[in-house]
Scaffold this active site. Structure first.
Site, short mmCIF file in Angstrom:
data_model
loop_
_atom_site.label_atom_id
_atom_site.label_comp_id
_atom_site.label_asym_id
_atom_site.label_seq_id
_atom_site.Cartn_x
_atom_site.Cartn_y
_atom_site.Cartn_z
CG HIS A 187 -2.93 -4.28 14.14
ND1 HIS A 187 -1.66 -4.49 14.64
CD2 HIS A 187 -2.80 -4.23 12.79
CE1 HIS A 187 -0.81 -4.58 13.64
NE2 HIS A 187 -1.46 -4.42 12.51
CG HIS A 197 4.28 -1.36 2.28
ND1 HIS A 197 3.02 -1.88 2.18
CD2 HIS A 197 4.81 -1.84 3.43
CE1 HIS A 197 2.81 -2.66 3.23
NE2 HIS A 197 3.87 -2.65 4.01
CB CYS A 223 -0.78 -7.81 18.80
SG CYS A 223 -1.57 -7.39 17.21
CE LYS A 258 -1.05 -4.97 5.21
NZ LYS A 258 0.23 -5.49 4.78
CG HIS A 308 -0.37 -0.09 2.53
ND1 HIS A 308 0.34 0.95 3.07
CD2 HIS A 308 -0.36 -1.08 3.45
CE1 HIS A 308 0.76 0.62 4.27
NE2 HIS A 308 0.36 -0.62 4.53
CB CYS A 329 2.24 -6.54 16.37
SG CYS A 329 1.29 -5.04 16.38
CB CYS A 366 -3.21 -4.42 19.20
SG CYS A 366 -1.84 -3.79 18.22
CE LYS A 410 0.23 1.54 10.35
NZ LYS A 410 0.54 0.23 10.91
O1 ME8 Z 1 6.42 -3.70 10.08
N1 ME8 Z 1 2.44 5.16 6.60
O2 ME8 Z 1 6.13 -4.65 8.00
P1 ME8 Z 1 4.91 -3.78 7.43
C1 ME8 Z 1 3.78 5.12 6.59
N2 ME8 Z 1 7.72 -6.60 8.57
N3 ME8 Z 1 4.49 4.00 6.73
C2 ME8 Z 1 3.82 2.87 6.91
C3 ME8 Z 1 2.42 2.81 6.93
C4 ME8 Z 1 1.71 4.04 6.76
N4 ME8 Z 1 0.41 4.12 6.73
N5 ME8 Z 1 2.06 1.53 7.12
C5 ME8 Z 1 3.20 0.82 7.21
C6 ME8 Z 1 6.67 -4.54 9.25
N6 ME8 Z 1 4.26 1.61 7.09
C7 ME8 Z 1 7.78 -5.53 9.52
C8 ME8 Z 1 9.11 -4.82 9.45
S1 ME8 Z 1 11.79 -4.76 9.49
C9 ME8 Z 1 13.01 -5.77 10.03
C10 ME8 Z 1 10.32 -5.69 9.67
C11 ME8 Z 1 5.68 1.24 7.18
O3 ME8 Z 1 4.66 -4.34 6.08
C12 ME8 Z 1 5.98 0.60 8.53
O4 ME8 Z 1 6.13 1.58 9.52
O5 ME8 Z 1 3.81 -3.72 8.42
C13 ME8 Z 1 7.26 -0.16 8.22
O6 ME8 Z 1 8.38 0.68 8.36
C14 ME8 Z 1 7.05 -0.55 6.75
O7 ME8 Z 1 5.98 0.24 6.24
C15 ME8 Z 1 6.69 -2.03 6.58
O8 ME8 Z 1 5.52 -2.31 7.33
#
Ligand code: ME8
Length: 500
Positions: free
Chosen positions: A146, A20, A125, A299, A17, A128, A143, A296
């Site tokens: 979430h 990312h 959670c 998903k 999304h 998470c 959480c 935020k």
């Molecule tokens: O946290 N706005 O994965 P993830 C800005 N797998 N950044 C966002 C966001 C948003 N709305 N939503 C998510 C994970 N992110 C773990 C990380 S690292 C060793 C493991 C950012 O897919 C989130 O903060 O939930 C994170 O830095 C990245 O997207 C991946 O999130």
């Protein structure tokens, strides 16, 4: 010098999304800028494929975790070229080499005496994949991220002696005031450390979707320990036959979102210390893109803005520009199609695009397409003085929004210069030909210098303009405003940001 920069690796329990995309783009801006400074850059991104988030989503969909991981990892990988993200490698934590290296490092942690077997009970959670500590939990045992109900879990697992690193982490925070940026996040992380560290689970007995614990094969490593190590393991196998670890380790920058601060600023350095590996120079923590409802985008909240829709409608450079400009990097900010439209029309099309078109069109009309080789206007040069150095300083602190603002002030300055000097009036008076030469040479120089700095943000458009100006030096050094017009013969350019 070596410059190693990483994004967080994304969970493959769903599609990519805009959050990312945002993180990947911001990291890419820094990586591109560093390459423009002739740094030896390695830029890593990838996917986090183990643990409950993926296992549970696969179960819901009636497929194996590997099938779900393959499908979604492919979507994350495919997004990157669409965003013009210039990563040097894409790691998947299901890579066999990653498994091998995780086992090697964590075995060292075990051999060094930083693990023990114990009974864990706590509020967990599943989204998470995290046991929450008391002060994180929302009312009703929910959480904080979430907002779903936490489950009470108890199991026997291996623990990591995080508490043993209290003193060394405090020392790290005392010695490296820029270890976590921005400052607010540094304070938050340090407060977490000083409040007293408890040991954390290192393995899970009930899961089998993960990296096997080599000294106790009925367990897999808790997903965060496997995931964090991606930054280290990737360097070992990104270039077959060439182990890059010595060249790039430790990382200069880990770019992450604020929800995963604790893992990167507390667990991660402690784990590295336990394995006798050097700790990173900086962790940069960005905020969240918020949905239209001000919450935020996630998903599970269902308010996700689709990056593909923005790309279709506006194109890659526009998305990159919008995200870097509209949401102060480091803070939260709302995003929406309406704001994208405003930035596109008011700034990209009317300010930068129009400045470029006007300048090139006037060079064609009044000077047969040749940039006059005369002294540029010291008044305009003055407005550019120190710009590239200031941009360098801001990018060194990952201030991608701040650096773009400085650049954009000069885009506006050039537009004001056009209005003030009204070249179309000068063109009517043959006696003012020298003045017109100077104005046109200065404008050509202004858009050239700006485009060099904009290459990191809007690589395709900035390049197109530089090509039209016959200016191929994109090093940051070349962004200095020259004292003489280039003498180049420029070519026509279709609108960089056409009216939609
Ligand atoms: O946290 N706005 O994965 P993830 C800005 N797998 N950044 C966002 C966001 C948003 N709305 N939503 C998510 C994970 N992110 C773990 C990380 S690292 C060793 C493991 C950012 O897919 C989130 O903060 O939930 C994170 O830095 C990245 O997207 C991946 O999130």
């Amino acid at each position: 010098m070596a410059f190693y920069i990483t994004t967080a690796i994304s969970y493959v329990n769903g599609a990519p999304h805009l959050g990312h995309a945002y993180e990947a783009i911001a990291t890419d801006v820094i990586a591109r800028h560093m390459r423009q400074r002739n740094e030896d850059v390695f830029f890593l991104t990838g996917t986090d494929e183990h643990g409950e988030p993926v296992a549970d989503a696969a179960k819901d969909q009636g497929v194996t975790p590997q099938v779900l991981a393959d499908e979604n990892a492919a979507r994350f990988r495919a997004l990157l070229p669409q965003l013009d993200v210039s990563n040097d490698f894409f790691i998947r934590t299901t890579d066999a080499e990653h498994h091998r290296r995780v086992q090697e490092v964590l075995r060292r942690v075990h051999d060094n005496g930083f693990t023990y077997k114990g009974l864990y009970e706590g509020w967990y959670c599943p989204k998470c994949a995290d046991f929450k500590v008391e002060n994180e939990i929302l009312d009703g045992n929910r959480c904080p991220i979430h907002e779903i109900a936490l489950t009470r879990e108890q199991e026997e697992n291996w623990f990591f002696r995080l508490s043993a690193f209290q003193g060394r982490l405090e020392q790290l925070y005392a010695e490296q005031p820029a270890f976590v940026m921005p400052l607010q996040r540094f304070n938050e992380a340090r407060a977490f450390v000083t409040s007293g560290l408890q040991d954390v689970s290192l393995s899970r007995a009930r899961m089998n979707w993960g990296v096997t614990v080599p000294w106790d094969p009925s367990h897999v490593f808790y997903v965060w320990f496997d995931a964090l190590l991606n930054y280290y393991t990737a360097l070992g196998y990104a270039r077959p036959g060439d182990d890059l670890t010595d060249r790039y380790w430790p990382a200069n920058f880990h770019v992450i979102g604020k929800d995963i601060l604790k893992f990167h600023t507390v667990f991660w350095p402690a784990m590295l210390m336990a394995a006798e590996l050097p700790t990173p120079a900086h962790v940069f923590v960005h905020g969240f893109l918020l949905g239209a409802d001000g919450r935020k985008m996630s998903k599970s909240l269902g308010n996700v803005l689709d990056p593909f829709e923005v790309l279709d409608e506006f194109g890659t450079d526009a998305l990159r520009f919008y995200l870097m400009r509209d949401v102060q990097f480091g803070s939260d900010g709302p995003v929406g199609m309406e704001q994208v439209t405003v930035r596109y029309e008011a700034e990209l099309a009317n300010e930068y695009g129009n400045l470029a078109s006007r300048t090139l069109a006037m060079l064609q009309r009044y000077r047969d397409g040749r940039v006059p080789e005369v002294d540029t206007d010291p008044a305009l040069a003055e407005s550019f003085a120190g710009l590239a150095d200031d941009v360098v300083d801001l990018i060194d602190a990952a201030e991608v929004t701040g650096a773009l603002e400085l650049i954009w002030q000069r885009v506006r300055r050039c537009n004001r210069y056009v209005e003030e000097r009204a070249p179309w009036q000068l063109a009517r008076d043959p006696e003012r030909a020298a003045e017109l030469d100077q104005v046109l040479a200065s404008l050509a120089e202004g858009i050239r210098a700006l485009s060099v700095l904009l290459c990191a943000y809007i690589p395709v458009s900035a390049r197109r303009l530089l090509d039209a100006l016959r200016a191929d030096d994109t090093r940051v050094e070349a962004a200095a405003f020259a004292a003489r017009g280039s003498g180049a013969t420029v070519s026509a350019l279709a609108p960089l940001f056409p009216k939609r």
